[in-house]
Structure formats: structure tokens, C-alpha cells
Design an enzyme around this catalytic site. Structure first.
Site, PDB file in Angstrom:
ATOM      1  CG  ASP A  30       1.788  63.446  10.328  1.00 40.17           C
ATOM      2  OD1 ASP A  30       1.008  63.451   9.806  1.00 40.17           O
ATOM      3  OD2 ASP A  30       2.437  62.026  11.775  1.00 40.17           O
ATOM      4  CE  LYS A  46       2.890  65.431  21.451  1.00 39.79           C
ATOM      5  NZ  LYS A  46       2.406  66.685  21.057  1.00 39.79           N
ATOM      6  CG  ASP A  64      -0.883  62.111  14.784  1.00 39.60           C
ATOM      7  OD1 ASP A  64      -0.484  61.200  13.759  1.00 39.60           O
ATOM      8  OD2 ASP A  64      -0.402  62.982  15.629  1.00 39.60           O
TER       9      ASP A  64
HETATM   10  P1  GTP Z   1       7.717  60.927  14.922  1.00 41.46           P
HETATM   11  O1  GTP Z   1       8.722  60.833  14.215  1.00 41.46           O
HETATM   12  O2  GTP Z   1       6.864  59.570  14.964  1.00 41.46           O
HETATM   13  O3  GTP Z   1       7.888  61.547  15.585  1.00 41.46           O
HETATM   14  O4  GTP Z   1       6.955  61.454  13.291  1.00 41.46           O
HETATM   15  P2  GTP Z   1       7.315  62.613  13.082  1.00 41.46           P
HETATM   16  O5  GTP Z   1       9.277  62.626  12.125  1.00 41.46           O
HETATM   17  O6  GTP Z   1       6.687  62.031  11.306  1.00 41.46           O
HETATM   18  O7  GTP Z   1       7.199  64.150  13.724  1.00 41.46           O
HETATM   19  P3  GTP Z   1       5.490  64.307  13.558  1.00 41.46           P
HETATM   20  O8  GTP Z   1       4.246  63.436  13.772  1.00 41.46           O
HETATM   21  O9  GTP Z   1       5.461  64.904  14.733  1.00 41.46           O
HETATM   22  O10 GTP Z   1       5.193  64.994  11.932  1.00 41.46           O
HETATM   23  C1  GTP Z   1       3.904  66.208  12.145  1.00 41.46           C
HETATM   24  C2  GTP Z   1       4.139  66.361  10.185  1.00 41.46           C
HETATM   25  O11 GTP Z   1       5.751  67.206  10.255  1.00 41.46           O
HETATM   26  C3  GTP Z   1       4.826  64.832   9.731  1.00 41.46           C
HETATM   27  O12 GTP Z   1       3.835  64.756   8.272  1.00 41.46           O
HETATM   28  C4  GTP Z   1       6.104  65.224   9.378  1.00 41.46           C
HETATM   29  O13 GTP Z   1       6.536  64.520   8.280  1.00 41.46           O
HETATM   30  C5  GTP Z   1       6.661  66.554   8.630  1.00 41.46           C
HETATM   31  N1  GTP Z   1       8.052  67.045   9.675  1.00 41.46           N
HETATM   32  C6  GTP Z   1       7.549  67.113  11.201  1.00 41.46           C
HETATM   33  N2  GTP Z   1       9.333  67.589  11.314  1.00 41.46           N
HETATM   34  C7  GTP Z   1       9.729  67.896   9.546  1.00 41.46           C
HETATM   35  C8  GTP Z   1      10.641  68.998   9.422  1.00 41.46           C
HETATM   36  O14 GTP Z   1      11.974  68.892  10.362  1.00 41.46           O
HETATM   37  N3  GTP Z   1      10.434  69.213   8.605  1.00 41.46           N
HETATM   38  C9  GTP Z   1       9.843  68.632   7.281  1.00 41.46           C
HETATM   39  N4  GTP Z   1       9.609  69.593   6.483  1.00 41.46           N
HETATM   40  N5  GTP Z   1       8.909  68.470   7.924  1.00 41.46           N
HETATM   41  C10 GTP Z   1       8.151  67.525   9.359  1.00 41.46           C
END
Ligand code: GTP
Length: 355
Positions: free
Chosen positions: A110, A161, A219
Site C-alpha cells: 500500500d 508512533k 502511504d
Molecule cells: P489498516 O487496517 O487501515 O491499518 O490497513 P492494513 O491492514 O493494510 O495495515 P497496514 O497499513 O499497517 O499494513 C501495511 C502492509 O502490510 C499492507 O500492504 C498490508 O496489506 C500488509 N499487512 C498488514 N498486516 C498483514 C498481515 O497480517 N498479513 C499479511 N500478509 N500482510 C499484512
């Protein structure tokens, strides 16, 4: 070279857009959001990529198949339960084929980043580092992981953070790991790279380096940054191998129609089969496929979901309209308001500044 792409998150901050589509697959200037980083990685020498999936996993293989369309090999590893960022890296590493000394590129799905991935990999090799993180510079580091480095580039701390970040250098979500280091991440449970893995590697005396480059970086986690990212792709501020910049400020995808008296600009992306009526104004916005902006409506810095309709005279500023929803005539939606998929707002149901 091999890479792991983290795409298993639920994207809660981008709801309701992420109810039906995972954040990395949201349409961004004609292709799924993650395609920009994947093709940049390909152009930096990545030939094989493991998608670490969880939330709506099947949608990724439907969109990308075996990767042949992009000239690379793509394989999928799915978590039964989300394992967090480092847990996902550990889990996906089972599908890597390289040896223990090889560098492995890890990308968040993302992020939009114009940094030089090849230079980051070269710095990692030169420093013989365990991990090399891309660090970018932001004005306000409080929402990010602040990562101070010594003059020789070695990371000295990880401060997630904090109200008082020690530096405005922040973790930009793109790492190079020596493969053998990934095997030290505990298997079979959720692990956070930011809170657990990086601090533990540092405490264990591993060489963790920062690759600082202040290229375009965003981001794309919230509606506001999603809209900005797509517009920057359209305008060419964020360089992508799969988008040609549109100097006139709008990208019209196949079958999109814009009435001659409508004004569309600011990097707006108009989805396939979407329509903008006479006298409407659409500025710096994202219109998903088959959405409709009726005559005289105004849409600014907003997302209009697939098949959604903004009726005549309605105004949207900094809003999200979910797939299939209808914003009735004369409504005025401002300041981050989110309309849920298939909702129907009748005429002037919401009006912030009645004449
Ligand atoms: P929010 O719920 O809005 O915070 O978004 P998010 O779920 O995408 O979390 P975040 O932005 O912190 O994640 C950063 C990247 O890691 C993103 O590309 C997510 O798809 C990926 N990501 C986060 N948690 C996991 C997980 O548990 N497993 C996998 N495979 N990818 C994850």
C-alpha cells in the site's frame, strides 16, 4: 532476485472501499494499486515475487495469475489467520527458492514510492547488512516509525508512533532482508516487524542499515492519501512504469465519457465506462468504473465507488461514496464523510450550508 509483497491487511482506514476489494487491489490510474510497486521492483531486477495474502486472498490470484502478464513469476502464500507484517514475511519465506545469503526485497502493498530500489539493494550488499530499510523524510514523524541512524548509516533505534520522534527519517515500508535473517522470525504466530523484529535484531547486534532517499513517497492508507496518490500517478508526480503522465490533468479509461461543458482536472482518474455530465466539475478525484457524475454536480478530492451515482447539483468534497451508492440531487457532503455501499441518500438529505 526474489521479493515478498505484503498484501494481507484488512485496510480498515479505507473502508468502505476495502469491504469488497483489498486495499492493494483498489483501482489506481487504470491498474490495481500494487501494480505500480510490483513493476518498479521488476524493473529493479526482481524476477519472482511471493504475495503474502490473507484478507480476500483469492482476489489477488484472480488479478495477477502466474505473473506472466507482467513478465515475472508470481506465487501466493495465504495465512489462515493474519500473522502481522513479520509473521507474514516468515510464513511467505517458505516459497522462496534463493539461498541464505541472498537479498530478498520486501514491499508493503500500500505504498507508492519513487525511490531507487536498485540503489537500496546495492547499499545493502555493500554494507553486508542483515536488513536495509528504505527511510524517507516527512515533516511530521509522529504518525510513523521514526528511525535514527549513525553517520555510517547504521540504524541506532526504532521509535514507533511517538509524540516526540527523535528524527524525521521514517520507515518507508520497503526492506531488503538477508534471507537467513528471515528464518530467525518466530514461525506460526503473529509478529510485528516494526514493534518486534527490528528492535530485536538491533538488540542482538545485527547490522541494520538505513537507505535514506527522499523521493516521492506516500502511504496510501486513508481516503485522502489514496486520492492524492492516484492523482499524483495521473499527473506524473509519482513515476510508474504502467502510467503515462497526463498533462491535461485527467486520465479517461476505456469507455469513459465526459460532456464537453464539464470540467475535469487535477489528476482525476475516470474509470472504465464512467460518465460525467454537462457542466459538472470533477477536481483531483477518483471515479471508479461505471460511476456517474450527473450534470451540474461538483466532486472535489473524493472517491466515487464502482457504479455509484452523484446526482445533479450534489457536492462532494473530501468524501468517499461506496460502490453502488446514490447521492441524491442537491446533497452536500464534506469533510471526510463516507457513504456506505448501495446506500441511497434522497434529495438534499445532507446539506451543510443551505442557501
Ligand atoms: P489498516 O487496517 O487501515 O491499518 O490497513 P492494513 O491492514 O493494510 O495495515 P497496514 O497499513 O499497517 O499494513 C501495511 C502492509 O502490510 C499492507 O500492504 C498490508 O496489506 C500488509 N499487512 C498488514 N498486516 C498483514 C498481515 O497480517 N498479513 C499479511 N500478509 N500482510 C499484512
Amino acid at each position: 532476485m526474489e521479493a515478498i509483497l505484503l498484501v494481507g491487511g484488512q485496510g480498515t482506514r479505507l473502508r468502505p472501499l476495502t469491504i469488497s476489494t483489498p486495499k492493494p487491489l483498489l483501482p489506481a490510474a487504470g491498474v490495481p494499486l500494487l501494480e505500480h510497486q510490483v513493476t518498479r521492483a521488476r524493473d529493479a531486477g526482481v524476477t519472482r515475487i511471493v504475495f503474502a495474502t490473507s484478507y480476500r486472498a483469492e482476489m489477488f490470484s484472480e488479478a495477477f495469475g502466474d505473473g506472466a502478464r507482467l513478465g515475472m513469476e508470481i506465487v501466493y502464500v495465504t495465512e489462515d489467520e493474519p500473522l502481522g507484517t513479520a509473521g507474514a514475511i516468515r510464513n511467505a519465506s517458505a516459497a522462496l527458492t534463493c539461498d541464505g545469503d541472498s537479498p530478498v526485497l520486501i514491499l508493503n502493498g500500500d505504498i507508492l514510492s519513487g525511490h531507487d530500489i536498485s540503489a537500496q539493494i546495492a547499499a545493502h550488499e555493500k554494507d553486508k547488512a542483515a536488513v536495509t530499510l528504505h527511510l524517507t523524510l516527512v515533516d511530521d514523524a509522529r504518525r510513523y516509525g521514526s528511525v535514527p541512524t549513525a553517520p555510517n548509516g547504521r540504524v541506532v533505534d526504532f521509535v514507533e508512533k511517538s509524540p516526540n520522534p527523535p528524527t524525521n527519517q521514517v520507515n518507508a515500508g520497503c526492506y531488503v532482508f538477508r534471507r537467513s535473517v528471515i528464518e530467525h522470525i518466530p514461525a506460526g504466530r503473529a509478529v510485528s516487524a516494526e514493534y518486534e523484529t527490528f528492535p530485536e535484531l538491533l538488540a542482538g547486534g545485527e547490522v541494520i542499515c538505513g537507505y535514506v532517499e527522499a523521493a516521492y513517497w506516500l502511504d496510501v492508507g486513508t481516503p485522502a492519501t489514496f486520492v492524492r496518490g492516484v492523482c499524483d500517478l495521473v499527473l506524473g508526480a509519482m513515476p510508474s512504469p504502467v502510467v503515462s503522465p497526463h498533462e491535461h490533468g485527467a486520465l479517461l479509461l476505456d469507455g469513459a465519457s465526459v460532456a464537453p461543458t464539464a470540467r475535469v482536472g487535477g489528476g482525476t482518474a475516470v474509470g472504465r465506462g464512467a460518465a460525467i455530465g454537462a457542466g459538472a466539475r470533477v477536481e483531483s478525484s477518483v471515479l471508479f468504473d461505471r460511476s456517474v457524475v450527473e450534470p451540474g454536480a461538483r466532486v472535489v478530492r473524493s472517491v466515487v465507488g464502482e457504479g455509484a451515482r452523484v446526482c445533479s447539483g450534489a457536492v462532494l468534497e473530501d468524501c468517499v461514496v461506496g460502490d453502488g451508492a446514490t447521492v441524491g440531487p442537491g446533497n452536500e457532503l464534506l469533510n471526510g464523510l463516507r457513504v456506505w455501499p448501495n446506500a441511497e441518500l434522497s434529495a438534499t438529505a445532507v446539506r451543510f450550508s443551505p442557501e
